[in-house]
Enzyme design. Structure first.
Site, PDB file in Angstrom:
ATOM      1  N   ASP A   1      -8.540  -9.103   3.349  1.00  0.00           N
ATOM      2  CA  ASP A   1      -8.343  -8.043   4.335  1.00  0.00           C
ATOM      3  C   ASP A   1      -9.423  -7.975   5.414  1.00  0.00           C
ATOM      4  O   ASP A   1     -10.316  -7.131   5.315  1.00  0.00           O
ATOM      5  CB  ASP A   1      -8.272  -6.694   3.611  1.00  0.00           C
ATOM      6  CG  ASP A   1      -7.765  -5.583   4.502  1.00  0.00           C
ATOM      7  OD1 ASP A   1      -7.416  -5.870   5.650  1.00  0.00           O
ATOM      8  OD2 ASP A   1      -7.714  -4.433   4.040  1.00  0.00           O
TER       9      ASP A   1
ATOM     10  N   GLU B   1     -12.906  -2.242  11.866  1.00  0.00           N
ATOM     11  CA  GLU B   1     -12.842  -1.457  10.635  1.00  0.00           C
ATOM     12  C   GLU B   1     -13.936  -1.880   9.655  1.00  0.00           C
ATOM     13  O   GLU B   1     -14.561  -1.053   9.007  1.00  0.00           O
ATOM     14  CB  GLU B   1     -11.462  -1.647   9.984  1.00  0.00           C
ATOM     15  CG  GLU B   1     -11.377  -1.019   8.604  1.00  0.00           C
ATOM     16  CD  GLU B   1     -10.035  -1.247   7.906  1.00  0.00           C
ATOM     17  OE1 GLU B   1      -9.151  -1.910   8.474  1.00  0.00           O
ATOM     18  OE2 GLU B   1      -9.887  -0.741   6.780  1.00  0.00           O
TER      19      GLU B   1
ATOM     20  N   GLU C   1       0.821  -1.210   0.000  1.00  0.00           N
ATOM     21  CA  GLU C   1       0.000   0.000   0.000  1.00  0.00           C
ATOM     22  C   GLU C   1       0.859   1.266   0.000  1.00  0.00           C
ATOM     23  O   GLU C   1       0.618   2.206   0.752  1.00  0.00           O
ATOM     24  CB  GLU C   1      -0.954  -0.005   1.198  1.00  0.00           C
ATOM     25  CG  GLU C   1      -1.909  -1.188   1.155  1.00  0.00           C
ATOM     26  CD  GLU C   1      -3.028  -1.159   2.191  1.00  0.00           C
ATOM     27  OE1 GLU C   1      -2.805  -0.633   3.291  1.00  0.00           O
ATOM     28  OE2 GLU C   1      -4.110  -1.678   1.869  1.00  0.00           O
TER      29      GLU C   1
HETATM   30  C1  BDP Z   1      -6.340  -2.187   5.738  1.00  0.00           C
HETATM   31  C2  BDP Z   1      -6.631  -0.862   6.369  1.00  0.00           C
HETATM   32  C3  BDP Z   1      -5.436   0.049   6.376  1.00  0.00           C
HETATM   33  C4  BDP Z   1      -4.238  -0.664   6.959  1.00  0.00           C
HETATM   34  C5  BDP Z   1      -3.998  -1.958   6.197  1.00  0.00           C
HETATM   35  C6  BDP Z   1      -2.902  -2.801   6.810  1.00  0.00           C
HETATM   36  O1  BDP Z   1      -7.690  -0.265   5.645  1.00  0.00           O
HETATM   37  O2  BDP Z   1      -5.766   1.192   7.125  1.00  0.00           O
HETATM   38  O3  BDP Z   1      -3.106   0.137   6.892  1.00  0.00           O
HETATM   39  O4  BDP Z   1      -5.167  -2.739   6.229  1.00  0.00           O
HETATM   40  O5  BDP Z   1      -3.243  -3.784   7.452  1.00  0.00           O
HETATM   41  O6  BDP Z   1      -7.382  -3.033   6.121  1.00  0.00           O
HETATM   42  O7  BDP Z   1      -1.747  -2.499   6.631  1.00  0.00           O
END
Ligand code: BDP
Length: 707
Positions: A363, A391, A290
């Site tokens: 996720d 979340e 990401e």
């Molecule tokens: C996702 C979240 C994000 C996190 C990412 C992670 O939306 O905020 O940074 O996972 O686990 O679910 O690195």
């Protein structure tokens, strides 16, 4: 609460029912009960599950001295109501076999003995004994031996240095960096105590999207102050690190893990950390994920990156938790990428590295199959990462007891070494003698008085700790313990609350994403439905349509052999089971298949009808929770009762919103009616598509849902 007061309360409730509707019912009950002398003290939830009132007279003997032992001794002196207790720190065959976190508890007519070969074990034994007392277990003839399943039982805080919390819904970060190290809030100790009481022995203090600043000397001094508070509760401190720290913080020209200067920088930094914190635990790393930097930026591998850090930490006994949450936009199915990325490096990691794997391959969705990385690697330690913060499960507004979700993953059979190769066994059993065993949960804790926002979200913190200690416990057993410790209710009411908890996760799945649907969330904040979301120029793998693939033929992601072939990442018989639409478990059907709307389901309904029924079922479940909760009113203090009641209203509103949004949106493709026996939609699709929630990082959405 005694039986008389329960009867009185019931009587008073009836009386209140006759008084005019304008009277605030709960407030009045509270007032009347107070006049009546009954026990209804308002509770802000800050004591969580440690609500014992001090009795302050227990006899406790301990011949050794340490900060941890003195905590154990104080806890017992203040709160133990039984016979004299002896705390024995000793090394014999039994205690050695239980390890330094394990303990034995024996009791007879003379008293109780808690023994362990480690001070932490004594502390955990102490909390175990108090838990038995508070849950009403007879403690007169105990013979208990306990040993944790995982060596490292960790909370991961996604806390930023500006005190915002990524995906946090319970206020700001607990860590008040501006005041530290001079001022240590009393909440640090209260937090450590709650963790220790459920066996959590490590915390990663900062967000995986880490600021390089966390490693500056200024911050290390602050972290030392926290570590000093946590240490006596048996809690080690860990940090998330940014892979480009050598360049970003150290001013080097590169952060290439094979560069000598970079390696030296990390070694020096690690030495500095251990000068501040001699029992520092190690690093958690999100790299090449990401948009975060990582070894691949320099043409190196995950193993190169992880090993460099592992080498720096090794002399001090520190570990590296390297996250497998790595995926890139492109043609490959996102669900397959972590496995593809990491499998080639099985055996290439140092012994003090463990790969941290989210429970599902995508996720933290309300339901995913287990990640195929569990039970895949044979020479590399792998640890599960769960998300305690909600979340994707309605923030702190929805009641969702997540032990059920985590158990589903831990109990799942990977078939790596034949039947019975559960995720729990694959991760809790060391692959080689020195292999690390660990488990992590992304914390749901903040500055809110009750720590977690929703009073029931505390149950998830509690359950994570209990499962990390003993993954064989059932969700029901943990729920029962938590309810007993958190409320004072008669058995019947406890049973109702337990039912709510045990059904809650499935209810969320049903009203959000039944039958294997996933990632239908609103853009960015992930609160509420947006199956139609289409942001120009955004990553396709962040768009709901990437996952649901609805069209006039059907819905779902084809991951079969003729689709993305993600099924191949699972051992037989799972691969074959998931591959066929007919044998695939229906709760995962649309995860693995693109299914025609008219497909016949096991119920005899078509897929479309089944989808409608599932969404409706979710809504009905939450409405039933509301009724059940109202029924326990006489047994819960007004403050927590009202708080939960208010949030359940929001949850019902949201469940209807989810159902309407998803069904009306998918109906455009299915072109079939919603079965007439089900409740009609309450919203218009166009209104819902126009509506945008405005959510700042840690605030919950406003109560009113309107345009
Ligand atoms: C996702 C979240 C994000 C996190 C990412 C992670 O939306 O905020 O940074 O996972 O686990 O679910 O690195």
């Amino acid at each position: 609460m005694n039986q008389t007061s329960v009867v009185n309360i019931k009587f008073l409730c009836k009386a209140v029912g006759c008084i005019g509707a304008s009277v605030k019912r709960v407030g009045l009950i509270c007032f009347l009960l107070l006049c009546n002398g009954a026990y209804v003290c308002a509770e802000d939830g800050s004591r969580a599950w440690l609500r014992i009132d001090s009795v302050g007279k227990a006899e406790v003997t301990c011949h050794r001295k340490s900060a941890t032992l003195s905590i154990a001794r104080t806890e017992l002196t203040k709160f133990w109501k039984g016979k004299p207790v002896v705390l024995q720190l000793l090394s014999n065959k039994v205690t050695r076999s239980l390890g330094s976190d394990g303990y034995a508890i024996f009791s007879d007519e003379k008293g109780v003995k808690i023994s362990s070969c480690g001070v932490r074990g004594i502390l955990y034994g102490t909390y175990h004994l108090l838990r038995l007392q508070e849950t009403g277990i007879d403690c007169s003839a105990l013979s208990i031996k306990e040993k944790p399943a995982y060596q490292y039982r960790l909370l991961n805080h996604w806390d930023n240095l500006d005190r915002t919390v990524e995906r946090g819904y319970a206020g700001r970060s607990l860590w008040n960096w501006d005041e530290l190290p001079e001022v240590c809030s009393p909440r640090y100790q209260a937090y450590a105590r709650l963790n220790a009481s459920v066996g959590i022995n490590g915390v990663v203090l900062n967000n995986v999207n880490a600021s390089p600043q966390i490693l500056s000397s200024e911050y290390l001094a602050k972290i030392k102050a926290l570590a000093d508070v946590f240490r006596s509760y048996g809690i080690q401190v860990f940090l998330s690190v940014n892979f480009s720290s050598p360049a970003a913080l150290g001013g080097l020209s590169t952060s290439d893990p094979l560069d000598e200067e970079v390696r030296r920088w990390w070694k020096d930094k690690v030495q500095e950390i251990y000068r501040f914190i001699p029992d520092f635990g190690g690093f958690l790393v999100k790299a090449n994920s990401e948009g975060l930097p990582g070894p691949q930026d320099f043409g190196r591998t995950h193993a190169d990156g992880a090993n460099m850090l592992a080498d720096a930490l090794e002399p001090f006994g520190g570990i590296v938790m390297w996250r497998a949450f790595v995926y890139n936009p492109g043609d490959e199915d996102r669900a397959k990428q972590a496995y593809q990325e990491f499998m080639p490096f099985d055996g290439a990691f140092r012994k003090n590295v463990v790969i941290q794997v989210k429970n599902g391959p995508v996720d933290f969705q309300p339901r995913e199959p287990f990640s195929p990385l569990f039970g895949a690697m044979r020479q590399t330690a792998v640890m599960p990462e769960f998300q305690i913060t909600q979340e994707y499960l309605g923030f702190s507004n929805h009641l969702a007891y997540l032990a059920s979700l985590w158990k589903e993953c831990l109990d799942a059979d990977t078939y790596r070494d034949g039947k019975g190769s559960t995720v729990m066994r694959m991760t809790a059993t060391p692959l080689f003698p020195e292999a690390i065993t660990a488990i992590a949960g992304v914390a749901n804790i903040g500055t809110d008085a009750n720590w977690c926002g929703h009073p029931f979200a505390q149950a998830n913190w509690y359950a994570f700790g209990r499962l990390a200690w003993n993954p064989h416990l059932t969700s029901g057993e943990i729920a029962e313990e938590w309810i007993r410790l958190t409320f004072d209710m008669p058995q019947e009411a406890e049973q109702s609350v337990k039912e709510i908890m045990l059904e809650s996760r499935e209810a969320v799945v049903s009203y959000m994403m039944p039958l294997g649907l996933h990632h239908l969330f609103a853009w960015g904040h992930h609160y509420g439905p947006e199956p139609w979301c289409a942001i120009l120029g955004a990553r396709p793998d962040w768009m709901p349509s990437y996952y649901h693939k609805a069209d006039t033929f059907g819905i779902g992601f084809d991951r079969s052999r003729t689709g993305s072939n993600a099924v191949m990442q699972y051992h037989e018989p799972l691969c074959t089971l998931y591959n066929s639409m007919d044998s695939c478990p229906e709760e995962l059907l649309l995860w693995f298949h693109h299914v025609p709307w008219q497909h016949k389901m096991r119920s005899g309904r078509t897929l479309w009808e089944e989808l409608c029924y599932k969404y409706d079922e979710g809504v009905q479940h939450v409405k039933a929770f509301q009724r059940k909760w109202d029924e326990v009113l006489p047994h819960v203090d007004a403050e927590r009762f009202r708080d939960v009641q208010k949030r359940l209203k929001i949850q019902v509103r949201d469940a209807v919103w989810w159902k309407d949004a998803c069904l009306l949106y998918f109906q455009q493709y299915a072109r079939l009616p919603i079965p007439y026996e089900l409740e009609r939609p309450q919203h218009n699709l166009e209104d819902m598509m126009d509506f945008k929630l405005n959510i700042t990082n840690f605030e919950c959405p406003p109560y009113g849902f309107s345009r």
